[in-house]
Design an enzyme around this catalytic site. Structure first.
Site, mmCIF file in Angstrom:
data_model
loop_
_atom_site.group_PDB
_atom_site.id
_atom_site.type_symbol
_atom_site.label_atom_id
_atom_site.label_comp_id
_atom_site.label_asym_id
_atom_site.label_seq_id
_atom_site.Cartn_x
_atom_site.Cartn_y
_atom_site.Cartn_z
ATOM 1 N N GLY A 168 -2.630 7.998 12.429
ATOM 2 C CA GLY A 168 -3.662 7.006 12.676
ATOM 3 C C GLY A 168 -3.502 5.715 11.894
ATOM 4 O O GLY A 168 -4.385 4.868 11.918
ATOM 5 N N SER B 176 0.843 -1.182 0.000
ATOM 6 C CA SER B 176 0.000 0.000 0.000
ATOM 7 C C SER B 176 0.881 1.234 0.000
ATOM 8 O O SER B 176 2.038 1.169 0.435
ATOM 9 C CB SER B 176 -0.872 0.002 1.262
ATOM 10 O OG SER B 176 -1.512 1.241 1.438
ATOM 11 N N TYR C 15 -1.269 -0.480 10.598
ATOM 12 C CA TYR C 15 -1.465 -0.832 9.186
ATOM 13 C C TYR C 15 -0.203 -0.518 8.379
ATOM 14 O O TYR C 15 0.292 -1.357 7.620
ATOM 15 C CB TYR C 15 -2.666 -0.071 8.620
ATOM 16 C CG TYR C 15 -2.943 -0.372 7.171
ATOM 17 C CD1 TYR C 15 -3.561 -1.565 6.797
ATOM 18 C CD2 TYR C 15 -2.599 0.525 6.176
ATOM 19 C CE1 TYR C 15 -3.821 -1.851 5.467
ATOM 20 C CE2 TYR C 15 -2.856 0.255 4.840
ATOM 21 C CZ TYR C 15 -3.469 -0.936 4.497
ATOM 22 O OH TYR C 15 -3.724 -1.206 3.168
ATOM 23 N N PRO D 263 -0.325 0.353 -4.123
ATOM 24 C CA PRO D 263 -1.377 1.235 -4.638
ATOM 25 C C PRO D 263 -1.982 2.118 -3.553
ATOM 26 O O PRO D 263 -1.962 1.786 -2.370
ATOM 27 C CB PRO D 263 -2.428 0.249 -5.155
ATOM 28 C CG PRO D 263 -2.276 -0.943 -4.284
ATOM 29 C CD PRO D 263 -0.800 -1.004 -3.934
ATOM 30 N N GLY D 264 -2.546 3.234 -4.011
ATOM 31 C CA GLY D 264 -3.384 4.055 -3.144
ATOM 32 C C GLY D 264 -4.735 3.359 -3.017
ATOM 33 O O GLY D 264 -4.841 2.140 -3.185
#
Length: 104
Positions: free
Chosen positions: A18, A9, A22, A52-53
């Protein structure tokens, strides 16, 4: 010999507020694939990570994002095909996919 592909990601390239847990997991995917690429080089093994976004998937769709702000799944698949078909003497370690106009 061969090519390994993993999907991470953009959060694994540039962590945001935040996203600690992840982002850490996505940075880990990139690190693992780089190590595999380095260790597999004598055997002709390449490893690349696609970062990827936001991708237009049912999981993301639940967040109420507008589709035009997201990357199409087909674009991620095309990136994977590109990486898998590169010649034996070149490797792309990280391929970051952003939506045009994302400002990154």
């Amino acid at each position: 010999s061969g090519t390994l592909l993993a999907v991470s990601s953009v959060a694994g390239v540039d962590a945001g507020e935040g996203t600690g847990t992840y982002s850490a997991s996505k940075f880990g995917v990139r690190g693992l694939m780089k190590a595999i690429s380095d260790e597999g080089e004598p055997l002709g093994i390449k490893a690349s990570t696609i970062c990827p976004g936001m991708v237009d998937t049912p999981m993301i769709g639940a967040r109420g994002r507008r589709r035009r702000e997201m990357i199409a799944p087909e674009d991620v698949a095309e990136a994977a095909l590109y990486l898998a078909t590169l010649g034996p003497n070149v490797v792309v370690h990280d391929l970051v996919l952003d939506r045009r106009g994302s400002g990154r």
